[in-house]
Design a protein around this motif. Structure first.
Motif, PDB file in Angstrom:
ATOM      1  N   ALA A  98     -24.128  -3.913 -73.827  1.00 26.24           N
ATOM      2  CA  ALA A  98     -24.808  -2.981 -74.726  1.00 26.24           C
ATOM      3  C   ALA A  98     -26.078  -2.432 -74.086  1.00 26.24           C
ATOM      4  O   ALA A  98     -26.395  -1.243 -74.224  1.00 26.24           O
ATOM      5  N   ALA A  99     -26.800  -3.300 -73.363  1.00 27.42           N
ATOM      6  CA  ALA A  99     -28.019  -2.847 -72.686  1.00 27.42           C
ATOM      7  C   ALA A  99     -27.685  -1.844 -71.592  1.00 27.42           C
ATOM      8  O   ALA A  99     -28.397  -0.842 -71.412  1.00 27.42           O
ATOM      9  N   VAL A 100     -26.597  -2.089 -70.852  1.00 23.05           N
ATOM     10  CA  VAL A 100     -26.189  -1.156 -69.803  1.00 23.05           C
ATOM     11  C   VAL A 100     -25.807   0.189 -70.400  1.00 23.05           C
ATOM     12  O   VAL A 100     -26.220   1.242 -69.903  1.00 23.05           O
ATOM     13  N   VAL A 101     -25.023   0.167 -71.474  1.00 19.32           N
ATOM     14  CA  VAL A 101     -24.616   1.420 -72.128  1.00 19.32           C
ATOM     15  C   VAL A 101     -25.840   2.200 -72.583  1.00 19.32           C
ATOM     16  O   VAL A 101     -25.941   3.423 -72.389  1.00 19.32           O
ATOM     17  N   ALA A 102     -26.807   1.507 -73.179  1.00 20.19           N
ATOM     18  CA  ALA A 102     -28.009   2.179 -73.695  1.00 20.19           C
ATOM     19  C   ALA A 102     -28.852   2.758 -72.565  1.00 20.19           C
ATOM     20  O   ALA A 102     -29.336   3.893 -72.662  1.00 20.19           O
ATOM     21  N   ASN A 103     -29.024   1.997 -71.489  1.00 21.62           N
ATOM     22  CA  ASN A 103     -29.856   2.485 -70.384  1.00 21.62           C
ATOM     23  C   ASN A 103     -29.206   3.642 -69.649  1.00 21.62           C
ATOM     24  O   ASN A 103     -29.886   4.539 -69.154  1.00 21.62           O
ATOM     25  N   CYS A 104     -27.877   3.632 -69.541  1.00 26.00           N
ATOM     26  CA  CYS A 104     -27.180   4.762 -68.928  1.00 26.00           C
ATOM     27  C   CYS A 104     -27.270   5.997 -69.825  1.00 26.00           C
ATOM     28  O   CYS A 104     -27.430   7.120 -69.333  1.00 26.00           O
ATOM     29  N   TYR A 126     -27.562  -6.027 -56.801  1.00 28.37           N
ATOM     30  CA  TYR A 126     -28.634  -6.733 -57.491  1.00 28.37           C
ATOM     31  C   TYR A 126     -29.684  -5.752 -58.015  1.00 28.37           C
ATOM     32  O   TYR A 126     -30.156  -5.869 -59.152  1.00 28.37           O
ATOM     33  N   ILE A 127     -30.029  -4.766 -57.210  1.00 27.90           N
ATOM     34  CA  ILE A 127     -31.059  -3.793 -57.619  1.00 27.90           C
ATOM     35  C   ILE A 127     -30.608  -3.004 -58.841  1.00 27.90           C
ATOM     36  O   ILE A 127     -31.346  -2.882 -59.827  1.00 27.90           O
ATOM     37  N   VAL A 128     -29.401  -2.449 -58.801  1.00 31.05           N
ATOM     38  CA  VAL A 128     -28.951  -1.629 -59.938  1.00 31.05           C
ATOM     39  C   VAL A 128     -28.697  -2.497 -61.170  1.00 31.05           C
ATOM     40  O   VAL A 128     -28.930  -2.048 -62.304  1.00 31.05           O
ATOM     41  N   THR A 148     -37.031  -4.014 -64.916  1.00 29.58           N
ATOM     42  CA  THR A 148     -37.001  -2.548 -64.843  1.00 29.58           C
ATOM     43  C   THR A 148     -37.820  -1.992 -63.689  1.00 29.58           C
ATOM     44  O   THR A 148     -37.732  -0.789 -63.416  1.00 29.58           O
ATOM     45  N   LYS A 149     -38.590  -2.835 -62.981  1.00 29.84           N
ATOM     46  CA  LYS A 149     -39.336  -2.296 -61.838  1.00 29.84           C
ATOM     47  C   LYS A 149     -38.392  -1.774 -60.759  1.00 29.84           C
ATOM     48  O   LYS A 149     -38.755  -0.909 -59.956  1.00 29.84           O
ATOM     49  N   TYR A 150     -37.157  -2.300 -60.733  1.00 28.60           N
ATOM     50  CA  TYR A 150     -36.184  -1.850 -59.736  1.00 28.60           C
ATOM     51  C   TYR A 150     -35.645  -0.459 -60.042  1.00 28.60           C
ATOM     52  O   TYR A 150     -35.014   0.158 -59.181  1.00 28.60           O
ATOM     53  N   CYS A 151     -35.874   0.034 -61.252  1.00 26.19           N
ATOM     54  CA  CYS A 151     -35.379   1.377 -61.596  1.00 26.19           C
ATOM     55  C   CYS A 151     -36.037   2.451 -60.730  1.00 26.19           C
ATOM     56  O   CYS A 151     -35.443   3.515 -60.492  1.00 26.19           O
ATOM     57  N   SER A 152     -37.259   2.181 -60.249  1.00 26.68           N
ATOM     58  CA  SER A 152     -37.941   3.160 -59.397  1.00 26.68           C
ATOM     59  C   SER A 152     -37.283   3.276 -58.035  1.00 26.68           C
ATOM     60  O   SER A 152     -37.569   4.217 -57.284  1.00 26.68           O
TER      61      SER A 152
END
Length: 979
Positions: free
Chosen positions: A693-699, A771-773, A782-786
Motif C-alpha cells: 500500500a505504501a508503494v502504491v501511494a508513493n508511486c 535497496y535504494i529504490v 525517504t532520504k534515498y528518494c533524492s
C-alpha cells in the motif's frame, strides 16, 4: 658463554615482544589496492556482473618468496611431483603466511596447497576456471561465464569478500593488474607454467599489504628446468560448441656446471564462447517471477519493430509491414537468443627466467612475463528509449504530430531496438607484462636477503560496435530540439538537419532504417585503460638467529623488509560515449594513483620442542607499517600460536588486523551509467506484502498507476556509478582457531578443521540499486528518494545515483574441513582421497553506517547471481595403477533462498520461485604415461547437469555460482612429451 647467552636471550625477548605489540607481516608482498568493482558497467538488457549489496571484508595472505628454487633442475614430466612443486626437496620451505621457513604441516596459518597435477586433471584452460571449484573461493569475483562488462577478465575473491580484498601474487611477489577490473587477470597466466598454488585463507595485511584482507593466492611458477616439453590439449562440448585448444612448451638450459639456468615458456590458448540460444535453459530469458505462470514475461518490452505510445494505447507494427496492433506479451523481444553465454578468449604468453649463482652471497636473477589476450562477446541489438546521462539530447524520442510520416495524428513516443545496427559486439585486446630483476643470497651467518625491482604495465583496448549515435539518428529522422541545451525540450520536424549533413539519409522512424541510414547513425566506441606498477622490495630473514636457553627450547627466527610501491591507473572512455551521445552506457575519465612505503617485521620462536606435552610449541608475531601518499600511516599486526602436544595432533590460532585504502576507481572514478540488476517498485508493487500500500501511494504521488505501469528496462535500473574522494579506509580484524591431525597409526592421512571469523568496518561498496529504490518507495528511508530521477514524459526511471560509500560493516564466519589421505593398496596401486569442505556460519552486512544488520548466509542475491551458500564441498578420488591413473571429482553447492538485498523472497510476497536447491556436479579424468609421453582424457560435468534456474533476467541462472555448468558436458584430450 653464559653472559653472551643471557644477552642474546634478552635481545631476543625484547625484539619478539616489540614484534608482538607492533605485529607486522613477514617477508611477503607489500600492500596494494585491488577492486571488486568492474569499472565497465553493465549494458542494457543484461544483468549487472557484481551485486552491489555483496560487500567486502577481511582475510588471508600469501607466501613469501623462497630463497631457494622449489622445482627440480631435471624434469621428466610436465607436472610437479610434490605439493611444493619440488622433486624430493626439503620439507622446510617458505609457505604463504610467513617470511620464515617452516614445515608445511606445522604452519599456524591455514594454507591450502594446490598442485599443478590437480589443476590440469580438471581440464581447466585457465587458473580462474579451476579456482572457481574451491569452496573458499566466492562468487563475487569475475569469471569467464560473466560476459557483460567484464572485458574477458577472470579475477578471484576469497570468502565472498570481493576481489579487491584478495591479493594475488606470482612467486611471492606482486604482479601487474588489469586496468579494466583493477585485479590480477588469471586468464593471462599460462596454466602449464604453474607449479603450485598456495591459498592463505586468513588475513594477511600485516605481512603482504593492505589488500590482503581476505587472504592471499600465491601462484608459484616452474623454474630451473633443464629439459623441454610440448603439451597439446583440445576440448569440445557434447553439443559441438565451446571448443578449446591449447599448446604450451618450454625449454630450459643449465650452464656452467649447474650454477646458472635459463628457462623459456610459451603458450597459446583459444576458447570459443557459446551463445544462449544454444542452451535450452537460457535461450528464453525470464524477466519476472510471478506466482501465477500465466503472468510470466520473457525478454524485453522493446522490440526491433518499434513500440509506439499514444494517448489511446501502445502499438507495434504488424508483421506484414502495414498497420499496427496493440502491444501484447507476444510482441516482446527475446534478447537471450542474441547474447553470449560465455566469453570467447585467446591468450598468448611468453616468459623468460634466468639466474646465475656467482657465489653463496650473490645470485642475480631476472624474470619477464608477457601476455596478449583478446576476448569477444555478443549482446542483443541496442535498445533506444531516449538520451542517457550526461547528454542534453532528448530524454524521450517524441515524434511530433505534424511530421509527414506520423499517421497517428498526435505526438508519439517511440521505443525501438535497432537490429539494423546489428548485435552489439565487444572486442577487447589486453597486453600485460611484468619484469623483475634482483639478487639474493646469504649476507652472513644465515642471514639471507632478496632485493628486487618489479615493473609492470597493462594496456586494455576495448571496442563495442552497434551502440548507435543518437544525434545522427535524430538527424536521419529530420528531428531537432527546440532548445538543444534541455533534454526535456520538444522535437520539431526539420528535414534540413539531415540534408545539411553529409551521408545522412532521411528516414521514417515507423519503418526500418535502410542500410545507408543504418551505416550513418551506427557507431563503434573505443575505450582505453592503462595500469602501471613500480615495486622496490627488500627482504631479509634468518631462521636460526638463536636458540631458546632452556631445556627443550627451539630456534628463534627473524624476518624484516621494506617495500616502496607506486601504482597508477587511468581509463579513457570514447569521446562520444563520454558525452552521452551514444545509446550505450556513458562514462567519464578516471585517473589516479598512489605511492606507499612500508616496512615489516616478523619474529618466530619455538618455545618448546620434543618435550612432554610439547612436541612443538611455537609463537609468531608479525607487524607492518605502511605510509600512503593518500591516507598517511597505518599499522597492522598479527600473532599466532602453534602447539603440538604430541606428534599426531596440532592446535593453532591466529589473530590479526587489516586495513585497506580505497583503490583508484573507488576514489576517483568519474560518473558512469550502468544497468543494475533490479526492478522498479512501481512495476511490482504487489511484491512488497504489507508494504504494498505504501508503494502504491508513493508511486501515485508521481503520477504512476502501479496496476498498469510497465518498466521499459527488463529487470534493470539505469544507475549512475562513481567514485568518492571522501572515502575512509576500511579496517578489520580476523581470527582463526583450528587443529591439524596427522596420526602415526594411519600413515598418509592429514586432516584439519578451522574456524574463521572476519570483521570489516567502514566497508567500501555500492549499495544495491534495489535497496535504494525500496527504501524510497516503501517509505522506510525517504532520504534515498533524492537519488532517484524519472523521465517526466514517461515516468520511466531515468537514473539512480549510487556512488561508492563507506556503507557500514561486515561480519562473516565459517568452518573449513580439509582432508588428504594417501593409501598404498598394492605395490602398483595407490589411492588418494581429498576433500575441501566449507560450512558458512554467518554473513552479516550493514547497508549504511549504524544501520540494520542483514543476514545473507544461505542467501542468493538472485538479481546479480552472487550468493553465500551455507555448504560447499569439493572432493577428489585418484587411483593410480602403474602408468594408469583415474581421477573422479565432485563439487557440491548448497541450496539458497533468494534475496533482493532487503528481504527474502516468498510466495506470500507474490514471487513464484524463491529458492535454489543444492547442486552436485561430477568430473572424470583418465591419464596414461608411456616413456616420455603423457596422455590424458577427461569429461567435465559427466552427467550433463544443468545449472539451477535463477530469475536473473539475464541467463536464467547465476554465473558467479554455477558458471562452470554453463558449458554442459565437456570432453577434452591432452598429450605431452618431454625431450
Amino acid at each position: 658463554m653464559i653472559s653472551i647467552g643471557k644477552k642474546r636471550t634478552l635481545l631476543l625477548a625484547s625484539a619478539l615482544g616489540a614484534g608482538l605489540a607492533f605485529a607486522q607481516t613477514g617477508l611477503a608482498q607489500a600492500a596494494a589496492t585491488q577492486t571488486t568493482h568492474t569499472h565497465k558497467t553493465v549494458k542494457k538488457s543484461r544483468k549487472s556482473v557484481a551485486q552491489a549489496v555483496a560487500p567486502a571484508v577481511v582475510t588471508p595472505a600469501p607466501l613469501a618468496a623462497s630463497t631457494s628454487r622449489t622445482v627440480a633442475a631435471q624434469r621428466t614430466d610436465f607436472a610437479p611431483v610434490t605439493e611444493s612443486g619440488a622433486r624430493g626437496g626439503s620439507e622446510n620451505i617458505v609457505v604463504t603466511g610467513s617470511a620464515l621457513s617452516t614445515s608445511n604441516n606445522a604452519n599456524a596459518n591455514p594454507v591450502q596447497i594446490v598442485t599443478a597435477k590437480q589443476i590440469l586433471q580438471t581440464g581447466a584452460t585457465t587458473i580462474g576456471d579451476y579456482l572457481q571449484r574451491l569452496p573458499s573461493v566466492g562468487s563475487s569475483g569475475t569469471y569467464n561465464s560473466q560476459t557483460n562488462g567484464t572485458g574477458g577478465s577472470s579475477c578471484v575473491d576469497l570468502r565472498n569478500l570481493g576481489q579487491n580484498r584478495t591479493l594475488v601474487l606470482i612467486d611471492g611477489k606482486r604482479t601487474t593488474l588489469n586496468g579494466n577490473n583493477s585485479c590480477v587477470d588469471l586468464n593471462t597466466i599460462n596454466v602449464y607454467q604453474v607449479s603450485s598454488i598456495e591459498i592463505l585463507k586468513d588475513g594477511g595485511s600485516e605481512l603482504y599489504g593492505a589488500d590482503a584482507v581476505a587472504g592471499v593466492i600465491n601462484i608459484k611458477m616452474r623454474h630451473d628446468l633443464n629439459d623441454a616439453n610440448i603439451t597439446v590439449r583440445g576440448g569440445i562440448s557434447d553439443v559441438g560448441d565451446g571448443q578449446t585448444g591449447q599448446i604450451s612448451g618450454y625449454k630450459g638450459w643449465n650452464f656452467d656446471h649447474g650454477k646458472g639456468n635459463v628457462t623459456l615458456f610459451g603458450s597459446y590458448m583459444t576458447k570459443s564462447g557459446i551463445m544462449q540460444r544454444n542452451r535450452a535453459w537460457s535461450k528464453n530469458v525470464q524477466t519476472n517471477d510471478p506466482v501465477d505462470a500465466s503472468d510470466l514475461l520473457f525478454g524485453s518490452s522493446i522490440p526491433t519493430a518499434g513500440k509506439y505510445f499514444t494517448d489511446e494505447g501502445t502499438y507495434v507494427p504488424n508483421a506484414s509491414g502495414s498497420g499496427y496492433h496493440t502491444s501484447t506479451s507476444a510482441d516482446r523481444y527475446n534478447y537471450g537468443s542474441q547474447q553470449s553465454l560465455t566469453n570467447s578468449l585467446q591468450n598468448s604468453t611468453l616468459s623468460f627466467d634466468a639466474h646465475y649463482d656467482v657465489n653463496p652471497h650473490f645470485t642475480p636473477y631476472a624474470n619477464f612475463q608477457y601476455s596478449h589476450r583478446t576476448s569477444s562477446t555478443m549482446l542483443a541489438p541496442e535498445p533506444m528509449t531516449g538520451s542517457i546521462y550526461p547528454s542534453t539530447l532528448p530524454s524521450s524520442l517524441v515524434i511530433p504530430a505534424n511530421a509527414p510520416y506520423n499517421t497517428f495524428g498526435e505526438d508519439v513516443l517511440m521505443y525501438k531496438r535497432y537490429g539494423e545496427w546489428g548485435n552489439r559486439r565487444t572486442e577487447t585486446a589486453t597486453d600485460t607484462y611484468t619484469a623483475i630483476a634482483g639478487a639474493k643470497g646469504e649476507i652472513i651467518h644465515g642471514w639471507m636477503y632478496d632485493l628486487s625491482y618489479t615493473y609492470g604495465w597493462n594496456q586494455v583496448m576495448s571496442q563495442m560496435s552497434g551502440v548507435g549515435n543518437y544525434a545522427k539518428l535524430l538527424q536521419s529522422y529530420g528531428l531537432e530540439q527546440v532548445d538543444p541545451t534541455d533534454s526535456n525540450s520538444a522535437l520539431v520536424y526539420n528535414p534540413s538537419v539531415c540534408q545539411a549533413s553529409s551521408g545522412c539519409v532521411l528516414s521514417d522512424p515507423f519503418k526500418p532504417l535502410s542500410s545507408a541510414a543504418a551505416a550513418y547513425s551506427n557507431y563503434t566506441s573505443h575505450d582505453h585503460y592503462y595500469y602501471q606498477l613500480r615495486d622496490l622490495n627488500l627482504r631479509i630473514h634468518n631462521n636460526h638467529v638463536a636458540t631458546m636457553p632452556w631445556k627443550g627450547g627451539g630456534d628463534v627466527g627473524f624476518a624484516l623488509g621494506m617495500e616502496h610501491r607506486g601504482e597508477q591507473l587511468s581509463y579513457h572512455p570514447d569521446a562520444v560515449v563520454a558525452s552521452g551521445d551514444t545509446l550505450t552506457n556513458s562514462a567519464s575519465y578516471t585517473g589516479g594513483g598512489f605511492n606507499v612505503t612500508e616496512g615489516y617485521l616478523e619474529g618466530k620462536a619455538t618455545l618448546l620442542r620434543d618435550v612432554f606435552l610439547a612436541k612443538d610449541l611455537t609463537i609468531d608475531a608479525q607487524g607492518r607499517y605502511s605510509s600512503y601518499s593518500t591516507f598517511g600511516g597505518t599499522k597492522n599486526w598479527k600473532a599466532s600460536i602453534n602447539w603440538a602436544p604430541i606428534q599426531d595432533i596440532r592446535f593453532r590460532a591466529t589473530i590479526g588486523t587489516s586495513y585497506r585504502q580505497p583503490n583508484v576507481y573507488e576514489l576517483y572514478s568519474g560518473g558512469s551509467l550502468g544497468y543494475a540488476s533490479a526492478t522498479d517498485p512501481c512495476a511490482q508493487a504487489s511484491a512488497y506484502g504489507s508494504l504494498s500500500a505504501a508503494v502504491v501511494a508513493n508511486c501515485a504521488k508521481q503520477g504512476i498507476n502501479t496496476s498498469s505501469f510497465v518498466a521499459a528496462n527488463s529487470g534493470q535500473i539505469p544507475t549512475l556509478y562513481g567514485g568518492n574522494a571522501a572515502l575512509k579506509p576500511e579496517t578489520g580484524r580476523t581470527y582463526t582457531v583450528g587443529t591439524v591431525i596427522t596420526p602415526r597409526w594411519l600413515p598418509g592421512l592429514s586432516a584439519s578443521v578451522e574456524y574463521w571469523h572476519y570483521t570489516v568496518k567502514n566497508m567500501i561498496a555500492y549499495l544495491s540499486s534495489q535497496y535504494i529504490v525500496d527504501q524510497c518507495y516503501t517509505g522506510a528511508d525517504t532520504k534515498y528518494c533524492s537519488n532517484i530521477t524519472r523521465v517526466s514524459s514517461t515516468n520511466q526511471l531515468n537514473s539512480v545515483t549510487d556512488y561508492y560509500a563507506n556503507i557500514g560493516g561486515l561480519r562473516t564466519s565459517g568452518i573449513d574441513f580439509d582432508l588428504d589421505y594417501r593409501i598404498r593398496v598394492t605395490r602398483q596401486d595407490v589411492v588418494t582421497l581429498g576433500n575441501n569442505f566449507q560450512q558458512l556460519v554467518s554473513y552479516l552486512q550493514q547497508n549504511e553506517p549504524g544501520g540494520q544488520w542483514y543476514n545473507y548466509a544461505g542467501r542468493l542475491m538472485y538479481q546479480s547471481g552472487t550468493g553465500q551458500p551455507r555448504v560447499r564441498d569439493y572432493a577428489t578420488v585418484n587411483w593410480q595403477h602403474g602408468n594408469w591413473g583415474v581421477t573422479y571429482m565432485m563439487k557440491y553447492t548448497g541450496g539458497m533462498v533468494w534475496n533482493n538485498g532487503s528481504q527474502d523472497l516468498s510466495t506470500e510476497l507474490g514471487y513464484g520461485r524463491y529458492k535454489t536447491p543444492g547442486i552436485f556436479s561430477h568430473d572424470l579424468t583418465i591419464d596414461y604415461r608411456l616413456d616420455r609421453w603423457k596422455f590424458q582424457a577427461g569429461v567435465n560435468n559427466l552427467f550433463d547437469k544443468q545449472p539451477p534456474f535463477v530469475a536473473d533476467a539475464s541467463t536464467n541462472s547465476a554465473a558467479g555460482l554455477y558458471g562452470d555448468l554453463y558449458l554442459g558436458r565437456y570432453v577434452f584430450l591432452q598429450a605431452g612429451v618431454n625431450f
